[in-house]
Enzyme design. Structure first.
Site, PDB file in Angstrom:
ATOM      1  N   ASN A   1      18.210  71.118  96.434  1.00 54.39           N
ATOM      2  CA  ASN A   1      17.613  69.934  95.809  1.00 54.39           C
ATOM      3  C   ASN A   1      16.147  70.219  95.507  1.00 54.39           C
ATOM      4  OD1 ASN A   1      15.977  69.141  98.246  1.00 54.39           O
ATOM      5  ND2 ASN A   1      18.021  68.862  99.121  1.00 54.39           N
TER       6      ASN A   1
ATOM      7  N   ASP B   1      23.939  67.229 101.694  1.00 56.82           N
ATOM      8  CA  ASP B   1      25.033  66.493 102.328  1.00 56.82           C
ATOM      9  C   ASP B   1      26.334  67.277 102.303  1.00 56.82           C
ATOM     10  OD1 ASP B   1      23.448  64.255 102.894  1.00 56.82           O
ATOM     11  OD2 ASP B   1      23.772  63.421 100.888  1.00 56.82           O
TER      12      ASP B   1
ATOM     13  N   LYS C   1      30.168  88.086  93.908  1.00 56.63           N
ATOM     14  CA  LYS C   1      29.676  87.196  92.865  1.00 56.63           C
ATOM     15  C   LYS C   1      30.826  86.625  92.035  1.00 56.63           C
ATOM     16  CE  LYS C   1      26.847  87.124  88.693  1.00 56.63           C
ATOM     17  NZ  LYS C   1      26.039  87.923  87.750  1.00 56.63           N
TER      18      LYS C   1
ATOM     19  N   ASP D   1      25.847  65.430 109.929  1.00 61.31           N
ATOM     20  CA  ASP D   1      24.818  64.393 109.815  1.00 61.31           C
ATOM     21  C   ASP D   1      23.839  64.597 110.970  1.00 61.31           C
ATOM     22  OD1 ASP D   1      23.305  62.003 110.020  1.00 61.31           O
ATOM     23  OD2 ASP D   1      24.853  60.910 108.935  1.00 61.31           O
ATOM     24  N   ILE D   2      22.685  65.151 110.660  1.00 59.75           N
ATOM     25  CA  ILE D   2      21.756  65.580 111.712  1.00 59.75           C
ATOM     26  C   ILE D   2      21.171  64.396 112.475  1.00 59.75           C
ATOM     27  CG2 ILE D   2      19.614  66.835 112.187  1.00 59.75           C
ATOM     28  CD1 ILE D   2      20.265  68.564 109.725  1.00 59.75           C
ATOM     29  N   LEU D   3      20.744  63.361 111.762  1.00 53.77           N
ATOM     30  CA  LEU D   3      20.154  62.207 112.446  1.00 53.77           C
ATOM     31  C   LEU D   3      21.163  61.521 113.363  1.00 53.77           C
ATOM     32  CD1 LEU D   3      17.861  60.598 109.728  1.00 53.77           C
ATOM     33  CD2 LEU D   3      17.154  61.656 111.882  1.00 53.77           C
TER      34      LEU D   3
ATOM     35  N   PHE E   1      13.506  59.609 106.709  1.00 52.99           N
ATOM     36  CA  PHE E   1      13.063  59.366 105.337  1.00 52.99           C
ATOM     37  C   PHE E   1      14.272  58.954 104.508  1.00 52.99           C
ATOM     38  CE2 PHE E   1       9.225  61.296 106.631  1.00 52.99           C
ATOM     39  CZ  PHE E   1       8.273  61.116 105.630  1.00 52.99           C
TER      40      PHE E   1
ATOM     41  N   LYS F   1      21.408  54.990 111.784  1.00 56.80           N
ATOM     42  CA  LYS F   1      20.956  56.215 112.440  1.00 56.80           C
ATOM     43  C   LYS F   1      20.185  55.949 113.729  1.00 56.80           C
ATOM     44  CE  LYS F   1      22.143  58.498 108.607  1.00 56.80           C
ATOM     45  NZ  LYS F   1      23.220  59.493 108.498  1.00 56.80           N
TER      46      LYS F   1
END
Length: 398
Positions: free
Chosen positions: A204, A273, A283, A300-302, A318, A336
């Site tokens: 991202n 995600d 390749k 999901d880390i949090l 955030f 969370k």
């Protein structure tokens, strides 16, 4: 914060214009002093335009508003920065010579003093200059050491003035009350990369600037800081333990391992995600038809951190959204188990990913919602750290 920026007569004086601009953008009140030799390098008007203050040029200016400016400014200033600091002004400081406005001001000043030497490498390495630098350092001046590089005399050596952005960080560090001394803060920053094959990955637009600014602000406040960083084009902050990661699973492992010994986690990273369901060892070759790429959900880390969080720990997240910003942030805060969330609209002009400024809404568990104005990420980071410190103190008092 009241800053005196003292510019002496080195060719690096031109770098102090962007430094002046950066100081005003973070809310500092800046008074510029130019020595006689500095005026041969730069003109007063740009500084006056940036600071809305008349540049001080001489000890005995006929139109001077304050005949005791060298004394009164010494009392006014929270920090004095000499940049560039020539061999001449360093020698005057070391030997107590007061023969112009700046050298007289420096004798009258007793607060935090930052000195950024800049000169030819032989001049810098000369025993007299080194002895003078050692003398002023022993008296309490913080020396912002020059770096090696291409010098104005067309040689390569040590003597190039520290870059304005690094001088700014040093200035801001002097202003932050050391309220977080003894606390350990874990910060994540930047994007993650999910490998598709040896040459491709999913990622991202996160630049890491916000997370790096938060880590620096926490350090400025006296905290022991651990920064877990995805792939970014930023130099590791000096004095901060930095753990580089690539994927979201790398990030999860680093965060969950470090969180146990930390007082707070500020999750400013932007993890992916999803990741490719299958990694291709070779390749992927272009075919004639459209391609479908199967994805699988990343951890999901949090949510994982929520399960191991202790009552005294603070968890900050955030939310980068493109619509219903406050509503989505409120929902994430609850799901969370966060103590605070910082939400921003990534579609807003001049804010969000890649920019040096941001516009955010801050929401805490008590339901307080604050819409903060657009500000630099450095200034925003300092305010976030103040709020985190407040949350930690509130938990400690329970």
């Amino acid at each position: 914060m009241n800053v005196i920026l003292a510019v002496s007569g080195g060719i690096a004086a031109y770098k102090t214009l962007p430094l002046t601009s950066a100081l005003t953008k973070v809310g500092c009140d800046v008074q510029v002093v130019l020595t006689k030799h500095a005026r041969e390098m730069v003109m007063p008007l740009p500084y006056e335009t940036l600071t809305s203050r008349k540049v001080i040029l001489d000890m005995f200016e006929p139109q001077a508003e304050d005949v005791l400016a060298h004394i009164n400014l010494a009392r006014w200033a929270d920090v004095v920065v000499v940049a560039p600091a020539t061999a001449n002004i360093i020698a005057k400081m070391a030997h107590g010579i007061a023969d112009d406005f700046l050298s007289t001001l420096l004798l009258a000043y007793g607060g935090p003093l930052l000195v950024a030497p800049a000169m030819n490498d032989q001049m810098y390495l000369h025993p007299a200059t080194q002895a003078n630098i050692e003398t002023i350092a022993q008296r309490g001046a913080e020396i912002l050491a020059p770096v090696e590089g291409q010098l104005a005399c067309h040689t390569v050596g040590v003597g190039k003035m520290m870059e304005p952005e690094d001088i700014l960080k040093a200035i801001l560090a002097t202003a932050m009350p050391k309220t977080m001394t003894g606390k350990r803060i874990l910060v994540s920053a930047g994007p993650t990369q999910e490998q598709v094959d040896p040459v491709r990955y999913l990622t991202n637009h996160s630049s890491g600037k916000m997370g790096y600014a938060i880590a620096q602000a926490a350090k400025n406040a006296g905290a022991d800081v651990i920064l877990v960083s995805g792939p970014v084009h930023l130099d590791p902050p000096p004095g901060i333990k930095t753990i580089p990661i690539i994927s979201t699973r790398d990030l999860e492992k680093a965060i969950t391992e470090a969180f146990e010994t930390c007082d707070a986690l500020i999750m400013a990273a932007a993890p992916s995600d999803y990741r490719p369901a299958v990694y291709l060892d070779n390749k992927m070759k272009k075919g004639e038809e459209d391609l479908s790429l199967a994805l699988t959900r990343n951890p999901d880390i949090l949510s994982a951190v929520k399960e191991i969080k202790k009552p005294h720990q603070v968890l900050v997240g955030f939310a980068a959204e493109s619509q219903n910003v406050e509503g989505y942030a409120q929902d994430k805060l609850k799901r969370k188990g966060l103590d605070m969330i910082i939400a921003n609209d990534i579609t807003a002009a001049n804010a969000g990913f890649g920019h040096d400024v941001n516009t955010v809404t801050v929401i805490d568990r008590a339901g307080q919602v604050d819409h903060w104005p657009t500000m630099s990420k450095d200034r925003l980071a300092a305010q976030i750290i103040e709020r985190v410190d407040k949350l930690l103190n509130e938990k400690k008092s329970l």
